[in-house]
Design a protein around this motif. Structure first.
Motif, PDB file in Angstrom:
ATOM      1  N   LEU A  46       0.949  -1.081   0.045  1.00 17.09           N
ATOM      2  CA  LEU A  46      -0.059   0.073   0.133  1.00 17.09           C
ATOM      3  C   LEU A  46       0.878   1.386  -0.154  1.00 17.09           C
ATOM      4  O   LEU A  46       1.721   1.476   0.930  1.00 17.09           O
ATOM      5  CB  LEU A  46      -0.913  -0.067   1.369  1.00 17.09           C
ATOM      6  N   PHE A  48       0.512   4.833   0.577  1.00 20.12           N
ATOM      7  CA  PHE A  48      -0.400   5.820   1.324  1.00 20.12           C
ATOM      8  C   PHE A  48      -0.165   7.103   1.027  1.00 20.12           C
ATOM      9  O   PHE A  48       0.781   7.507   1.290  1.00 20.12           O
ATOM     10  CB  PHE A  48      -0.675   5.311   2.753  1.00 20.12           C
ATOM     11  N   TYR A  69      -3.012   5.028  -2.688  1.00 21.88           N
ATOM     12  CA  TYR A  69      -4.249   5.577  -2.524  1.00 21.88           C
ATOM     13  C   TYR A  69      -3.685   7.368  -2.130  1.00 21.88           C
ATOM     14  O   TYR A  69      -2.651   7.463  -1.726  1.00 21.88           O
ATOM     15  CB  TYR A  69      -4.424   5.348  -0.860  1.00 21.88           C
ATOM     16  N   ASP A  70      -4.645   7.997  -2.717  1.00 18.34           N
ATOM     17  CA  ASP A  70      -4.437   9.649  -2.537  1.00 18.34           C
ATOM     18  C   ASP A  70      -5.792  10.186  -2.573  1.00 18.34           C
ATOM     19  O   ASP A  70      -6.619   9.736  -3.280  1.00 18.34           O
ATOM     20  CB  ASP A  70      -3.382  10.187  -3.761  1.00 18.34           C
ATOM     21  N   TRP A  71      -5.838  10.862  -1.610  1.00 19.65           N
ATOM     22  CA  TRP A  71      -7.187  11.685  -1.415  1.00 19.65           C
ATOM     23  C   TRP A  71      -7.646  12.754  -2.650  1.00 19.65           C
ATOM     24  O   TRP A  71      -8.776  13.011  -2.952  1.00 19.65           O
ATOM     25  CB  TRP A  71      -7.443  12.637  -0.302  1.00 19.65           C
ATOM     26  N   ILE A  76      -4.622  11.357  -8.684  1.00 15.08           N
ATOM     27  CA  ILE A  76      -4.527   9.974  -8.867  1.00 15.08           C
ATOM     28  C   ILE A  76      -4.907   9.759 -10.588  1.00 15.08           C
ATOM     29  O   ILE A  76      -4.248   8.868 -11.244  1.00 15.08           O
ATOM     30  CB  ILE A  76      -5.892   9.461  -8.372  1.00 15.08           C
ATOM     31  N   LEU A  92      -6.632   4.401  -5.788  1.00 15.62           N
ATOM     32  CA  LEU A  92      -7.908   4.651  -5.173  1.00 15.62           C
ATOM     33  C   LEU A  92      -7.727   5.936  -4.684  1.00 15.62           C
ATOM     34  O   LEU A  92      -6.780   6.572  -4.190  1.00 15.62           O
ATOM     35  CB  LEU A  92      -8.338   3.636  -3.969  1.00 15.62           C
ATOM     36  N   ASP A  93      -9.012   6.831  -4.686  1.00 11.60           N
ATOM     37  CA  ASP A  93      -8.954   8.161  -4.047  1.00 11.60           C
ATOM     38  C   ASP A  93     -10.034   8.323  -2.917  1.00 11.60           C
ATOM     39  O   ASP A  93     -10.314   9.388  -2.484  1.00 11.60           O
ATOM     40  CB  ASP A  93      -9.216   9.120  -5.088  1.00 11.60           C
ATOM     41  N   THR A  94     -10.591   6.992  -2.571  1.00  6.86           N
ATOM     42  CA  THR A  94     -11.592   6.996  -1.276  1.00  6.86           C
ATOM     43  C   THR A  94     -10.884   5.975  -0.243  1.00  6.86           C
ATOM     44  O   THR A  94     -10.634   4.724  -0.845  1.00  6.86           O
ATOM     45  CB  THR A  94     -12.920   6.371  -1.708  1.00  6.86           C
ATOM     46  N   LEU A  95     -10.640   6.417   1.082  1.00  7.91           N
ATOM     47  CA  LEU A  95     -10.444   5.588   2.054  1.00  7.91           C
ATOM     48  C   LEU A  95     -10.881   4.446   2.590  1.00  7.91           C
ATOM     49  O   LEU A  95     -10.590   3.465   2.508  1.00  7.91           O
ATOM     50  CB  LEU A  95      -9.983   6.711   3.267  1.00  7.91           C
ATOM     51  N   ARG A  97     -12.463   2.359   0.526  1.00  4.21           N
ATOM     52  CA  ARG A  97     -12.442   1.220  -0.382  1.00  4.21           C
ATOM     53  C   ARG A  97     -11.052   0.422  -0.369  1.00  4.21           C
ATOM     54  O   ARG A  97     -10.840  -0.498  -0.980  1.00  4.21           O
ATOM     55  CB  ARG A  97     -12.495   2.116  -1.924  1.00  4.21           C
ATOM     56  N   LEU A  98     -10.228   0.992   0.863  1.00  2.00           N
ATOM     57  CA  LEU A  98      -9.208  -0.127   0.967  1.00  2.00           C
ATOM     58  C   LEU A  98      -9.768  -1.125   1.459  1.00  2.00           C
ATOM     59  O   LEU A  98      -9.973  -1.286   2.319  1.00  2.00           O
ATOM     60  CB  LEU A  98      -8.264   0.655   1.877  1.00  2.00           C
TER      61      LEU A  98
END
Length: 255
Positions: A46, A48, A69-71, A76, A92-95, A97-98
């Motif tokens: 991951l 992060f 992952y990035d907000w 992204i 992913l850009d939504t936490l 969904r990890l």
């Protein structure tokens, strides 16, 4: 930063080209010390706070599955453009969904941007909840209390080593070790000084073209190639003296 410079790191492409590669090489060295490289192809990663995808592009080649992952949906999209065709990489850009379990977590100058301890703890606990029982976390973050005079920008909260340990411990991560890390501006190393010297005229040309709003990406590529040539001779970003920038290693479970 993403809109104006195409990165989420230094706004100066010249510094970014060298420093980002130095970070990648040093974290690869640290990861190799704590996790046998022969195991990497069977593990999940991951990244992060993956930004435009520099780290996941590099490390994604070695791991079975990798998630970045990035907000920010904008960065992204930058990462997705670079990682087209990489079937073992998910962005992913939504936490929420990890989905793990993850064996290795990288957080490179990400946690220091969470100014609130409460926000940091919530995030760390979320990450911990999707990690394998013996996962490792490698974080490169700013540190208070090094004895060096550093004016951190308002969007960075540097914490003491003890504060980092306490917060990570509350989230289920046990401190293992740390490494002092160079800084291109305040703690330059031999390799960075060589990079500075050998790119002097290219750097001036790049800045002139940028001021004239002329496309200078081709010069940026030259910076990256020169940085790679210099760092092939030796990676000296992990230093012996104390530093306000630390690579910290944590383990989920036992140290």
């Amino acid at each position: 930063m993403a809109d104006d410079h195409g990165t989420t790191g230094y706004s100066d492409r010249w510094v970014y080209a060298f420093d980002q590669l130095m970070r990648i090489r040093c974290i690869e060295r640290v990861l190799g010390e704590i996790v046998d490289v022969r195991l990497w192809p069977d593990l999940t990663l991951l990244d992060f706070g993956c930004g435009r995808g520099d780290f996941i592009e590099h490390f994604g080649r070695f791991f079975k599955q990798s998630v970045g992952y990035d907000w920010s949906d904008r960065v992204i999209r930058l990462a997705a453009n670079r990682l087209t065709g990489r079937s073992n990489v998910t962005l992913l850009d939504t936490l929420d969904r990890l989905q793990g379990p993850f064996d290795v977590v990288l957080a490179v100058t990400v946690l220091q941007h969470m100014l609130s301890d409460e926000e940091l703890l919530r995030t760390l606990r979320t990450v911990s909840s999707v990690c394998a029982p013996k996962a490792v976390l490698i974080a490169l973050e700013s540190r208070e209390g090094s004895g060096q005079s550093v004016d951190f920008p308002p969007h960075v909260r540097a914490r003491t080593i003890d504060e980092w340990k306490r917060l990570l411990d509350e989230a289920g991560w046990i401190f293992c070790k740390d490494y002092s890390f160079y800084n291109p501006y305040l703690i330059p190393t031999r390799s960075f000084e060589e990079y500075r010297r050998t790119t002097r005229w290219t750097r001036r040309m790049y800045r002139v073209l940028k001021r004239m709003h002329v496309d200078a990406d081709w010069i940026g590529t030259r910076f990256e190639k020169q940085a790679a040539r210099i760092l092939e001779q030796g990676v000296d970003g992990i230093i012996e003296s104390d530093s306000f920038s630390k690579i910290m290693v944590f383990s989920k479970g036992s140290a």
